[in-house]
Design a protein around this motif. Structure first.
Motif, PDB file in Angstrom:
ATOM      1  N   PRO A   1     -14.647  10.600 -13.696  1.00  0.00           N
ATOM      2  CA  PRO A   1     -14.153  11.953 -13.962  1.00  0.00           C
ATOM      3  C   PRO A   1     -14.380  12.285 -15.428  1.00  0.00           C
ATOM      4  O   PRO A   1     -14.286  11.414 -16.282  1.00  0.00           O
ATOM      5  CB  PRO A   1     -12.666  11.845 -13.655  1.00  0.00           C
ATOM      6  CG  PRO A   1     -12.338  10.410 -13.843  1.00  0.00           C
ATOM      7  CD  PRO A   1     -13.573   9.639 -13.484  1.00  0.00           C
ATOM      8  N   GLU A   2     -14.705  13.546 -15.686  1.00  0.00           N
ATOM      9  CA  GLU A   2     -14.908  13.940 -17.079  1.00  0.00           C
ATOM     10  C   GLU A   2     -13.570  13.974 -17.817  1.00  0.00           C
ATOM     11  O   GLU A   2     -13.497  13.758 -19.014  1.00  0.00           O
ATOM     12  CB  GLU A   2     -15.553  15.320 -17.119  1.00  0.00           C
ATOM     13  CG  GLU A   2     -16.923  15.346 -16.478  1.00  0.00           C
ATOM     14  CD  GLU A   2     -17.274  16.715 -15.905  1.00  0.00           C
ATOM     15  OE1 GLU A   2     -18.255  17.299 -16.334  1.00  0.00           O
ATOM     16  OE2 GLU A   2     -16.554  17.199 -15.022  1.00  0.00           O
ATOM     17  N   GLY A   3     -12.534  14.272 -17.065  1.00  0.00           N
ATOM     18  CA  GLY A   3     -11.198  14.333 -17.630  1.00  0.00           C
ATOM     19  C   GLY A   3     -10.265  14.641 -16.488  1.00  0.00           C
ATOM     20  O   GLY A   3     -10.691  14.722 -15.333  1.00  0.00           O
ATOM     21  N   PHE A   4      -8.980  14.827 -16.781  1.00  0.00           N
ATOM     22  CA  PHE A   4      -8.030  15.048 -15.685  1.00  0.00           C
ATOM     23  C   PHE A   4      -7.406  16.439 -15.693  1.00  0.00           C
ATOM     24  O   PHE A   4      -6.507  16.721 -14.924  1.00  0.00           O
ATOM     25  CB  PHE A   4      -6.961  13.955 -15.687  1.00  0.00           C
ATOM     26  CG  PHE A   4      -7.522  12.626 -15.291  1.00  0.00           C
ATOM     27  CD1 PHE A   4      -7.654  12.294 -13.952  1.00  0.00           C
ATOM     28  CD2 PHE A   4      -7.972  11.724 -16.243  1.00  0.00           C
ATOM     29  CE1 PHE A   4      -8.203  11.087 -13.563  1.00  0.00           C
ATOM     30  CE2 PHE A   4      -8.524  10.512 -15.870  1.00  0.00           C
ATOM     31  CZ  PHE A   4      -8.639  10.187 -14.525  1.00  0.00           C
TER      32      PHE A   4
ATOM     33  N   PRO B  25     -11.336  22.758 -17.534  1.00  0.00           N
ATOM     34  CA  PRO B  25     -12.537  22.799 -18.369  1.00  0.00           C
ATOM     35  C   PRO B  25     -13.788  22.215 -17.725  1.00  0.00           C
ATOM     36  O   PRO B  25     -14.849  22.270 -18.319  1.00  0.00           O
ATOM     37  CB  PRO B  25     -12.165  21.956 -19.598  1.00  0.00           C
ATOM     38  CG  PRO B  25     -10.798  21.461 -19.385  1.00  0.00           C
ATOM     39  CD  PRO B  25     -10.413  21.712 -17.980  1.00  0.00           C
ATOM     40  N   TYR B  26     -13.684  21.622 -16.571  1.00  0.00           N
ATOM     41  CA  TYR B  26     -14.830  20.883 -16.049  1.00  0.00           C
ATOM     42  C   TYR B  26     -15.421  21.543 -14.808  1.00  0.00           C
ATOM     43  O   TYR B  26     -14.843  22.456 -14.233  1.00  0.00           O
ATOM     44  CB  TYR B  26     -14.415  19.444 -15.740  1.00  0.00           C
ATOM     45  CG  TYR B  26     -13.880  18.736 -16.953  1.00  0.00           C
ATOM     46  CD1 TYR B  26     -14.710  18.474 -18.035  1.00  0.00           C
ATOM     47  CD2 TYR B  26     -12.544  18.354 -17.037  1.00  0.00           C
ATOM     48  CE1 TYR B  26     -14.226  17.840 -19.160  1.00  0.00           C
ATOM     49  CE2 TYR B  26     -12.050  17.717 -18.167  1.00  0.00           C
ATOM     50  CZ  TYR B  26     -12.902  17.466 -19.232  1.00  0.00           C
ATOM     51  OH  TYR B  26     -12.423  16.843 -20.349  1.00  0.00           O
TER      52      TYR B  26
ATOM     53  N   ILE C  40      -8.489  20.827 -27.020  1.00  0.00           N
ATOM     54  CA  ILE C  40      -9.405  19.763 -27.425  1.00  0.00           C
ATOM     55  C   ILE C  40     -10.583  20.493 -28.048  1.00  0.00           C
ATOM     56  O   ILE C  40     -11.061  21.471 -27.488  1.00  0.00           O
ATOM     57  CB  ILE C  40      -9.887  18.960 -26.211  1.00  0.00           C
ATOM     58  CG1 ILE C  40      -8.709  18.374 -25.454  1.00  0.00           C
ATOM     59  CG2 ILE C  40     -10.850  17.868 -26.635  1.00  0.00           C
ATOM     60  CD1 ILE C  40      -9.094  17.787 -24.126  1.00  0.00           C
TER      61      ILE C  40
ATOM     62  N   ASN D  40      -5.132  16.170 -20.830  1.00  0.00           N
ATOM     63  CA  ASN D  40      -6.380  15.814 -20.177  1.00  0.00           C
ATOM     64  C   ASN D  40      -6.444  14.328 -19.804  1.00  0.00           C
ATOM     65  O   ASN D  40      -7.274  13.915 -19.020  1.00  0.00           O
ATOM     66  CB  ASN D  40      -7.538  16.166 -21.124  1.00  0.00           C
ATOM     67  CG  ASN D  40      -8.870  16.221 -20.418  1.00  0.00           C
ATOM     68  OD1 ASN D  40      -8.912  16.432 -19.214  1.00  0.00           O
ATOM     69  ND2 ASN D  40      -9.937  16.025 -21.158  1.00  0.00           N
ATOM     70  N   ASN D  41      -5.543  13.540 -20.393  1.00  0.00           N
ATOM     71  CA  ASN D  41      -5.574  12.094 -20.134  1.00  0.00           C
ATOM     72  C   ASN D  41      -4.515  11.662 -19.134  1.00  0.00           C
ATOM     73  O   ASN D  41      -4.730  10.740 -18.351  1.00  0.00           O
ATOM     74  CB  ASN D  41      -5.347  11.313 -21.432  1.00  0.00           C
ATOM     75  CG  ASN D  41      -6.445  11.563 -22.438  1.00  0.00           C
ATOM     76  OD1 ASN D  41      -7.564  11.876 -22.059  1.00  0.00           O
ATOM     77  ND2 ASN D  41      -6.125  11.453 -23.719  1.00  0.00           N
TER      78      ASN D  41
END
Lengths: 335, 305, 530
Positions: free
Chosen positions: C31-34, C38-39, C128, C197-198
């Motif tokens: 995953p690009e992030g959680f 944004p993804y 971010i 995001n983490n």
């Protein structure tokens, strides 16, 4: 000695600057535009494109971008990944232990097998053992390891079912990440079977990664031993009636180890290159695979800082090798 | 170069004689090494296969036979005599592709080594001959290149230049070139101390002549050994780049590229994975065997052991 | 560290209980992030939007129909521009080591979730550095949404600039996931906004536990879930990018379910009694887009002739290994309004040759662009191009295959005056036909920044799409889209290649998995037999 170290360090500064220039400029002239990749099949309007580029700082002149980059480096800021938006250094550090664990295991295998084989081959020069092991070493040295890895997977995982296909540990085990090294963490966790699981995951990739260094070390050990055994003092010791194991153990081995240690140290570059292939084949979550993926995704900051960090690492290890060499062999220092 | 003294002719004759003797001596040492001779034979076979590929290959390497997808090798059940080593996922004959692949590998090796050798020699000569800041700058640049793991640097270079065979070769050559530069420089520096160089200089030889005619021939031995080593590494690294999708592009029958295409079949059709890798291994092994023989024959220091 | 210890012991405890079930999914990509907003990658949403979060509206499992999610019900004004949502009450936010919610989900969270994406000056817009909200932008939300107002704690009013039939489907998409404003405030106060995001906090069926980069993601069942709770106790994603390796792991019992098997392995999977295979036509299309603004491809007869010269079935067999249906329309058969009465152009090289001659085209040489990457709609563009090359050579058309680096490919293929026909495709975002037809074939998208790679602008076709977009009645919309497909077939701006079938191999022990036509992987309904 201190002067020796200092001069070596000073010598590294221009090299390091050169590395930053290469890392920066290569990556900046990469064709392909991260903004376009983000948009995918859908496409992006020119206005939006400009907006995003500006946001990422790619609209400034290159020289300015370089100094920005350098300035941030000095503050320990390696930039953020375009894909995950997370700091590159954080990502590097979270993947680094996996690569180090793999690399250490590989070098351990290579040394523990390569040195004795080389010594034995030298002592029994011309014997069947010498011939077989040196042929094997040459085969290992010539091995396309990406293919070798696939073969091992087909055989041990596919046909025999002995080893897991990929990953670092069975998912049944879940324990805190203390050192980042699966072998150590699994022991610390105290969970039954965790260590065995981590070991079984590590074995094929490290064998694959060890293949070329093992061959190099075995060959190097053999020729170093042969050379030393031809030296006068060894012949003298032998002539004086010293038992062969002492001649070999005390005189020959110790002196032959100097070039061998250098060889082992110099394998780090080979290991890093090998890690790219090995990690790709075994889905090993380390630096090599991360770099490959990032190149494919045009994740500029990751490729740039990743290149830099890896090169710095190789440089530092080489420096350590140099220093060790200087320690063992004072003649170098004087020069 | 018009001022050659009239005595040059007899000297040249004896030169040739010396050369003949050197070659005979070289061959003596080389042929002592059984592995090297085997390597040489395999290598010559490989060259022959590459040269006569279109005569030897039973099929066109790029023609697809949609009626024969993933046919196993002839000795396995379901195999066909017209496809000795089976076919790949689009029905191309693997044997023919391997045969044409030899052309690629040898071509890559020759091109990479030539570029790296020529580039490295020129750079090394410049650095070693002029010394001083020229040397410092050049050697720092070489250090920088050597600080990157070669495959990684080649990968990034190919990404910069765009994936493809030509760019892969250029990238690998750039990465290899510092080895030649360093060797040349070291050899030049030690040769510069020798009397014959001073003598030539006193006799009024120009820089270029000194560099290329006087010094270079005396540094050739280590360069030849390094060139052989680089040849085999080039075959390996270009295959690795192909495997990672950055080298020769399909449908070119380059061995690494074939492996990359075959990866999805590793559990279903072992032959598409096994043979290209075997071809890489055998050629690299042959070249390395030759390289060992060459080194033993050319490097007097190692002759003893 | 402490957090992990606690989870570890929790897991150890649950492992001790006999009935604790761990479901392992061999996912394809990290995953690009959680934070879903944004993804854009499906793999990211499978690990964030679907397990952890909910949206105002949701897609009914296994369909592209919209059903209530965090909004219990809604009303639409007469003119179709005002949507008033009644929010669900008593929905609990999840908690983690750093955050314990003090209140339930309410209207503030909805407004926060949208405004952080909409407003450039919002404190969370750039929490971010370098973050952007691509989906929000590309679904035209900034142009569409005029205002969002809170009526009371459980009522929110959206005002649109114009009527938009697909709106309810748009807000069921992952980017519109509802995040907690209270959590955001807490993170901001703690100075760690990046944890949004983490360490995600949502309202969904699973709670996020831990992520080890490029290796493993762990989730735990959310016992307080407002809907039907998940059946398995633990959900683990084992990230395995290589298809062959995924299958190996599945066979070895190291995971229970995997996405995207290699087409070559389908037969073997079907034959394996320990595995089972779900399949469904994917919500995608692969196509070859001619440059319809360039001679001789500006002549529909020429395009038709080329289409008739290419053996579609051969491509489906060789490239997709049969794992696809030959495409005749630009939208897939699982989508509503698919016009099944349309006849595909027959494969007939002889007739094609004649048609070319009649059109006065001789010695045609053209370029075919082959994508450098594998996509769900196209497993191997190079191989496809090679097959086309061979077919076209039989009617005297010589083809040169070209390719570029992926980003460049996407950009160059959209440049006006492009030389050659482009292989590309599309995967639907929200199951609405408009999401295919308008994006890929309308006049509006034929220019810079669009995705109409045939540069095909047919006024009649585009008019039908525009009418359909402001029509609320599904039956009327269906009729309009069916008509549009007829025009598409007559004009042949594309050679439609195939709709690839999605296969989901899983262990025979798995039950309750529902394939999503949108290609999502969700696990709250799965169970494993002992």
């Amino acid at each position: 000695m201190l002067r020796f170290i200092l001069s070596k360090l000073l010598y590294l500064v221009p090299t390091f600057l050169g590395i930053t220039i290469i890392a920066f400029s290569f990556v900046r002239i990469l064709p392909g535009d991260p903004v376009l990749l983000m948009a995918g099949e859908r496409g992006v309007t020119p206005e939006r494109h400009a907006e995003l580029s500006a946001q990422l700082g790619y609209d400034k002149p290159l020289v300015l971008q370089y100094f920005d980059f350098l300035g941030r480096l000095l503050q320990g800021d390696f930039g953020n990944s375009l894909v995950t938006k997370k700091p590159v250094l954080t990502e590097f550090l979270s993947l680094f232990p996996a690569t180090v664990e793999l690399g250490l295991c590989a070098i351990l295998i290579a040394t523990l097998i390569g040195v004795p084989v080389g010594v034995l081959a030298a002592i029994r020069r011309g014997s069947w053992f010498d011939q077989v092991s040196m042929t094997a070493a040459l085969v290992g040295f010539s091995m396309p390891i990406f293919w070798w890895g696939l073969l091992l997977i087909i055989f041990f995982s596919g046909m025999l079912g002995w080893t897991p296909v990929s990953g670092r540990i069975s998912l049944l085990y879940f324990f805190p990440n203390v050192t980042g090294f699966m072998l150590i963490d699994s022991l610390l966790s105290g969970q039954e079977g965790a260590f065995a699981s981590a070991l079984s995951h590590l074995i094929l990739p490290s064998v694959v990664l060890a293949t070329i260094p093992l061959a190099v070390i075995a060959r190097q050990t053999r020729s170093a031993m042969l050379e030393v055994m031809g030296e006068d003092y060894v012949r003298t010791a032998r002539a004086k009636g010293m038992p062969p194991y002492r001649v070999i153990g005390i005189h020959a081995l110790r002196n032959a180890m100097i070039p061998v240690i250098t060889t082992i140290g110099l394998q780090i570059g080979v290991l890093m290159a090998g890690a790219i292939l090995t990690e790709t084949i075994f889905s090993w979550p380390g630096i090599g695979k991360w770099m490959i993926d990032s190149i494919a995704r045009r994740d500029y900051p990751v490729v740039q800082s990743g290149l830099l960090l890896i090169a710095a690492l190789v440089m530092i290890v080489n420096l350590l090798v140099d220093l060790t060499y200087g320690l063992i062999n004072p003649r170098i220092r004087v020069k | 170069m018009t001022d050659i003294p009239p005595t040059a002719a007899p000297v040249r004759l004896s030169d040739a004689a010396i050369r003949r003797r050197m070659i005979a001596e070289f061959w003596f040492y080389f042929s002592q090494n059984r592995g090297a001779v085997i390597g040489l034979v395999v290598f010559l076979l490989l060259v022959a296969v590459a040269v006569f590929a279109s005569l030897l290959a039973p099929h066109d390497p790029t023609v697809q036979n949609r009626a024969a997808l993933l046919v196993p090798p002839v000795w396995q059940e379901g195999g066909s005599a017209s496809y000795l080593l089976g076919t790949d996922a689009v029905g191309r004959d693997i044997l023919s592709r391997l045969i044409f692949g030899a052309q690629y590998s040898l071509f890559i090796g020759v091109v990479v080594v030539s570029i790296a050798l020529v580039g490295g020699i020129v750079i090394g000569l410049l650095a070693g001959f002029f010394g001083g800041w020229v040397d410092s700058v050049i050697m720092r640049v070489m250090d920088v290149i050597l600080a990157f793991p070669s495959l990684l640097l080649a990968l990034v270079l190919v990404a910069v230049l765009g994936p493809g065979l030509t760019n892969a070769m250029i990238a690998i050559a750039i990465v290899y070139q510092p080895h030649f530069a360093r060797l040349t420089r070291a050899a030049v520096m030690s040769e510069m101390q020798r009397e014959y160089v001073t003598a030539a200089r006193v006799a009024g030889a120009g820089n270029l002549r000194l560099m290329f005619k006087t010094i270079l021939p005396n540094c050739l031995a280590p360069l030849i050994v390094q060139a052989t080593l680089s040849f085999s590494s080039a075959v390996l690294d270009s295959a690795a780049l192909g495997f990672l999708g950055m080298g020769a592009q399909p449908p070119a029958p380059e061995w690494g590229t074939m492996l990359a295409e075959a990866r999805e079949f590793i559990l279903r059709a072992w032959w598409v994975v096994t043979f290209p890798g075997l071809a890489i291994l055998i050629s690299v092994l042959a070249i390395n065997l030759m390289g060992d023989g060459l080194r033993d024959a050319l490097d007097p220091k190692l002759k003893r052991s | 560290m402490k957090r992990l210890f606690i989870f570890a012991s929790a897991l150890a405890m649950s492992a001790a209980m006999a009935e604790a079930k761990t479901f392992v999914y061999c996912s394809e990509a990290s995953p690009e992030g959680f934070d879903p907003a944004p993804y854009t990658a499906g793999g990211t949403f499978d690990a964030s939007a679907h397990p952890v979060f909910n949206r105002l509206t949701e897609f009914k499992k296994g369909t592209t129909e919209v059903e209530p999610g965090l909004a219990e019900s809604w009303e639409v004004s007469e003119d179709g521009t005002v949507y008033t949502f009644k929010l669900r009450q008593g929905v609990k936010w999840q908690s983690n080591e750093k955050f314990t919610p003090t209140r339930d989900f309410n209207a503030d969270d909805v407004i926060f979730s949208y405004e952080r994406q909409a407003k450039a000056d919002h404190p969370w817009h750039q929490y971010i550095p370098g973050i952007t909200y691509e989906y929000y932008t590309s679904m035209a939300m900034p142009e569409l949404i005029k205002s969002i107002e809170k009526i009371d704690d459980y009522t929110v009013k959206f005002t649109l600039n114009q009527p938009e039939a697909p709106f309810l489907a748009n807000i069921a998409m992952p980017f519109a996931s509802i995040v907690s404003q209270e959590y955001a405030d807490a993170l901001m106060a703690a100075g760690t906004p990046e944890d949004m995001n983490n360490l995600p906090i949502g309202t969904g069926p699973f709670k996020f536990v831990a992520y080890q980069k490029d290796a493993v993601i762990r989730f735990q069942k959310n016992p307080d879930y407002w809907g039907t709770p998940a059946i398995v106790d633990d959900l683990v994603f084992a990230i395995t990018p290589d298809a062959a390796v995924r299958l190996q792991k599945l066979k070895a019992g190291e995971c229970h379910l995997m996405p995207y098997p290699a087409p070559a392995d389908i037969e073997a999977i079907k034959a394996d009694p320990t595995l089972k295979l779900d399949e469904q036509a994917g919500l995608n299309v692969g196509y070859l887009a001619y440059n319809t603004t360039m001679a001789p491809f500006d002549n529909p007869a020429v395009r038709k002739a080329l289409n008739m010269a290419i053996n579609k079935q051969a491509i489906v067999d060789a490239v997709f290994q049969g794992a696809a249906v030959p495409a005749k329309n630009p939208i897939p058969p699982t989508m509503w309004s698919y016009n099944d009465s349309i006849q595909d152009d027959p494969y007939d090289p002889e007739a094609a040759k004649k048609m070319l001659e009649e059109a006065g085209v001789k010695d045609l040489s053209m370029k075919i662009w082959a994508m450098p990457v594998q996509r769900p709609y196209m497993p191997n563009a190079r191989r496809t191009a090679e097959l086309m090359q061979e077919d076209l050579s039989k009617i005297g058309v010589s083809v040169e295959i070209v390719s570029y680096e992926w980003g460049e490919y996407l950009a160059k293929s959209m440049e006006a005056g492009r030389d050659g026909a482009v292989i590309l495709g599309w995967t639907g975002d929200n199951g609405d036909p408009d999401n295919f037809l308008s994006v890929l074939l309308s006049c509006d998208s034929a220019g810079e920044g669009g995705a109409n790679r045939a540069f095909w602008c047919n006024e009649d076709f585009s008019k039908l799409l525009k009418d359909a977009k402001v029509t609320a009645d599904p039956a009327e919309r269906t009729a309009l889209y069916e008509q549009a497909q007829v025009i598409f077939k007559e004009q042949a701006p594309w050679f439609t290649i195939a709709h690839s079938t999605q296969y989901v191999p899983m262990s025979a022990k798995v039950s309750g998995f529902v394939m999503s036509p949108l290609g999502d992987f969700t696990f709250e309904t799965v169970d494993i037999a002992e």
